[in-house]
Design a protein around this motif. Sequence first.
Motif, PDB file in Angstrom:
ATOM      1  N   ALA A  94      -7.236   1.042  -3.656  1.00 62.36           N
ATOM      2  CA  ALA A  94      -6.721  -0.216  -3.115  1.00 62.36           C
ATOM      3  C   ALA A  94      -7.586  -0.782  -1.990  1.00 62.36           C
ATOM      4  CB  ALA A  94      -5.294  -0.020  -2.605  1.00 62.36           C
ATOM      5  N   ARG A  95      -8.127   0.075  -1.133  1.00 65.14           N
ATOM      6  CA  ARG A  95      -8.828  -0.387   0.068  1.00 65.14           C
ATOM      7  C   ARG A  95     -10.253   0.118   0.218  1.00 65.14           C
ATOM      8  NH1 ARG A  95      -4.749  -2.766   3.428  1.00 65.14           N
ATOM      9  NH2 ARG A  95      -3.597  -3.776   1.765  1.00 65.14           N
ATOM     10  N   GLY A  96     -10.652   1.064  -0.619  1.00 62.77           N
ATOM     11  CA  GLY A  96     -12.004   1.607  -0.499  1.00 62.77           C
ATOM     12  C   GLY A  96     -12.185   2.506   0.709  1.00 62.77           C
ATOM     13  N   LYS A  97     -11.097   3.063   1.235  1.00 64.62           N
ATOM     14  CA  LYS A  97     -11.171   3.918   2.413  1.00 64.62           C
ATOM     15  C   LYS A  97     -10.704   5.330   2.089  1.00 64.62           C
ATOM     16  CE  LYS A  97     -10.667   0.302   5.785  1.00 64.62           C
ATOM     17  NZ  LYS A  97     -10.293   0.079   7.163  1.00 64.62           N
ATOM     18  N   LYS A  98     -11.162   6.280   2.913  1.00 65.64           N
ATOM     19  CA  LYS A  98     -10.765   7.679   2.769  1.00 65.64           C
ATOM     20  C   LYS A  98     -10.131   8.119   4.088  1.00 65.64           C
ATOM     21  CE  LYS A  98     -14.482   8.798  -0.416  1.00 65.64           C
ATOM     22  NZ  LYS A  98     -15.706   9.590  -0.594  1.00 65.64           N
ATOM     23  N   PRO A  99      -8.836   7.853   4.250  1.00 65.58           N
ATOM     24  CA  PRO A  99      -8.189   8.143   5.530  1.00 65.58           C
ATOM     25  C   PRO A  99      -7.942   9.634   5.752  1.00 65.58           C
ATOM     26  CG  PRO A  99      -6.567   7.476   3.932  1.00 65.58           C
ATOM     27  CD  PRO A  99      -7.913   7.295   3.272  1.00 65.58           C
ATOM     28  N   ALA A 100      -7.695   9.961   7.008  1.00 64.72           N
ATOM     29  CA  ALA A 100      -7.196  11.295   7.328  1.00 64.72           C
ATOM     30  C   ALA A 100      -5.759  11.325   6.810  1.00 64.72           C
ATOM     31  CB  ALA A 100      -7.231  11.519   8.833  1.00 64.72           C
ATOM     32  N   ILE A 101      -5.392  12.393   6.131  1.00 68.32           N
ATOM     33  CA  ILE A 101      -4.058  12.452   5.502  1.00 68.32           C
ATOM     34  C   ILE A 101      -3.348  13.731   5.945  1.00 68.32           C
ATOM     35  CG2 ILE A 101      -2.792  12.576   3.326  1.00 68.32           C
ATOM     36  CD1 ILE A 101      -5.191  11.056   2.066  1.00 68.32           C
ATOM     37  N   ARG A 129       3.496   5.837  -2.884  1.00 67.58           N
ATOM     38  CA  ARG A 129       4.720   6.515  -3.345  1.00 67.58           C
ATOM     39  C   ARG A 129       4.688   6.725  -4.857  1.00 67.58           C
ATOM     40  NH1 ARG A 129       7.082   2.761  -0.018  1.00 67.58           N
ATOM     41  NH2 ARG A 129       7.685   3.650   1.962  1.00 67.58           N
ATOM     42  N   GLU A 130       4.264   5.697  -5.583  1.00 71.55           N
ATOM     43  CA  GLU A 130       4.175   5.810  -7.043  1.00 71.55           C
ATOM     44  C   GLU A 130       3.159   6.886  -7.439  1.00 71.55           C
ATOM     45  OE1 GLU A 130       3.235   1.892  -8.468  1.00 71.55           O
ATOM     46  OE2 GLU A 130       5.160   1.074  -7.800  1.00 71.55           O
ATOM     47  N   ALA A 131       2.042   6.929  -6.732  1.00 75.18           N
ATOM     48  CA  ALA A 131       1.012   7.937  -7.022  1.00 75.18           C
ATOM     49  C   ALA A 131       1.527   9.343  -6.743  1.00 75.18           C
ATOM     50  CB  ALA A 131      -0.244   7.651  -6.195  1.00 75.18           C
ATOM     51  N   LEU A 153       0.827  -1.200   0.000  1.00 67.33           N
ATOM     52  CA  LEU A 153       0.000   0.000   0.000  1.00 67.33           C
ATOM     53  C   LEU A 153       0.867   1.258   0.000  1.00 67.33           C
ATOM     54  CD1 LEU A 153      -2.966   0.852  -0.006  1.00 67.33           C
ATOM     55  CD2 LEU A 153      -2.897   0.819   2.491  1.00 67.33           C
ATOM     56  N   ALA A 154       1.937   1.256   0.773  1.00 69.90           N
ATOM     57  CA  ALA A 154       2.863   2.398   0.807  1.00 69.90           C
ATOM     58  C   ALA A 154       3.554   2.563  -0.539  1.00 69.90           C
ATOM     59  CB  ALA A 154       3.890   2.221   1.921  1.00 69.90           C
ATOM     60  N   SER A 155       3.919   1.454  -1.177  1.00 69.70           N
ATOM     61  CA  SER A 155       4.565   1.516  -2.487  1.00 69.70           C
ATOM     62  C   SER A 155       3.633   2.136  -3.527  1.00 69.70           C
ATOM     63  CB  SER A 155       4.988   0.116  -2.922  1.00 69.70           C
ATOM     64  OG  SER A 155       5.559   0.156  -4.191  1.00 69.70           O
ATOM     65  N   ARG A 166      -1.595  15.066  -1.204  1.00 69.88           N
ATOM     66  CA  ARG A 166      -2.705  14.552  -0.393  1.00 69.88           C
ATOM     67  C   ARG A 166      -3.738  13.830  -1.256  1.00 69.88           C
ATOM     68  NH1 ARG A 166      -7.708  15.377   1.287  1.00 69.88           N
ATOM     69  NH2 ARG A 166      -8.079  17.108  -0.133  1.00 69.88           N
ATOM     70  N   LEU A 167      -4.099  14.453  -2.365  1.00 62.39           N
ATOM     71  CA  LEU A 167      -5.088  13.839  -3.254  1.00 62.39           C
ATOM     72  C   LEU A 167      -4.558  12.565  -3.905  1.00 62.39           C
ATOM     73  CD1 LEU A 167      -6.624  17.027  -4.905  1.00 62.39           C
ATOM     74  CD2 LEU A 167      -7.658  15.537  -3.169  1.00 62.39           C
ATOM     75  N   ALA A 168      -3.270  12.531  -4.247  1.00 63.30           N
ATOM     76  CA  ALA A 168      -2.680  11.329  -4.838  1.00 63.30           C
ATOM     77  C   ALA A 168      -2.720  10.172  -3.846  1.00 63.30           C
ATOM     78  CB  ALA A 168      -1.245  11.608  -5.273  1.00 63.30           C
ATOM     79  N   ILE A 169      -2.413  10.452  -2.595  1.00 59.97           N
ATOM     80  CA  ILE A 169      -2.466   9.415  -1.555  1.00 59.97           C
ATOM     81  C   ILE A 169      -3.900   8.941  -1.375  1.00 59.97           C
ATOM     82  CG2 ILE A 169      -2.148   8.950   0.906  1.00 59.97           C
ATOM     83  CD1 ILE A 169       0.150  11.037   0.818  1.00 59.97           C
ATOM     84  N   ARG A 170      -4.818   9.879  -1.284  1.00 61.02           N
ATOM     85  CA  ARG A 170      -6.224   9.521  -1.070  1.00 61.02           C
ATOM     86  C   ARG A 170      -6.740   8.624  -2.197  1.00 61.02           C
ATOM     87  NH1 ARG A 170     -11.052  12.880   1.388  1.00 61.02           N
ATOM     88  NH2 ARG A 170      -9.900  12.157   3.160  1.00 61.02           N
ATOM     89  N   ARG A 171      -6.426   8.990  -3.453  1.00 55.67           N
ATOM     90  CA  ARG A 171      -6.891   8.178  -4.587  1.00 55.67           C
ATOM     91  C   ARG A 171      -6.297   6.778  -4.551  1.00 55.67           C
ATOM     92  NH1 ARG A 171      -5.352  12.633  -7.795  1.00 55.67           N
ATOM     93  NH2 ARG A 171      -7.075  14.088  -7.833  1.00 55.67           N
TER      94      ARG A 171
END
Length: 118
Positions: A104-111, A68-70, A63-65, A94-99
């Motif tokens: 991958a997981r269907g979640k919208k975390p606090a970023i 990072r790519e995003a 997930l971290a990889s 922030r938006l790249a991480i969220r997407r």
Amino acid sequence: SGRLALDGTTLVPAAGEVVKGRTRLIWHGAAVATVVVDGHGDLVADPQIALPGLAGDEGTAELASRAREAIAAAIEGLPKAMRNDDEALKETVRLAIRRSIRLARGKKPAIDVHLVRV
């Protein structure tokens, strides 16, 4: 009036932002990224990412990889002029991480994004 919750040694509104924020973290987790860029807004090193509450030990690295790519792709796609704007760069990351996490997981975390310019 209204319900109260105990936050450490302080009473806070049960429907307040503190309790809502913690509930969101329980269900969606969090992502914290540190991104180091040069004066032109180009990545100097791989972004560092922590994903508390998002992935078990076996899924964290993948997930971290992906995140990072995003991040790298999003920064590369950003116009040069916008790379000099710290807030625009942080929001892009922030938006790249969220997407990437949503896909991958269907979640919208606090970023939270920490931007370092060298």
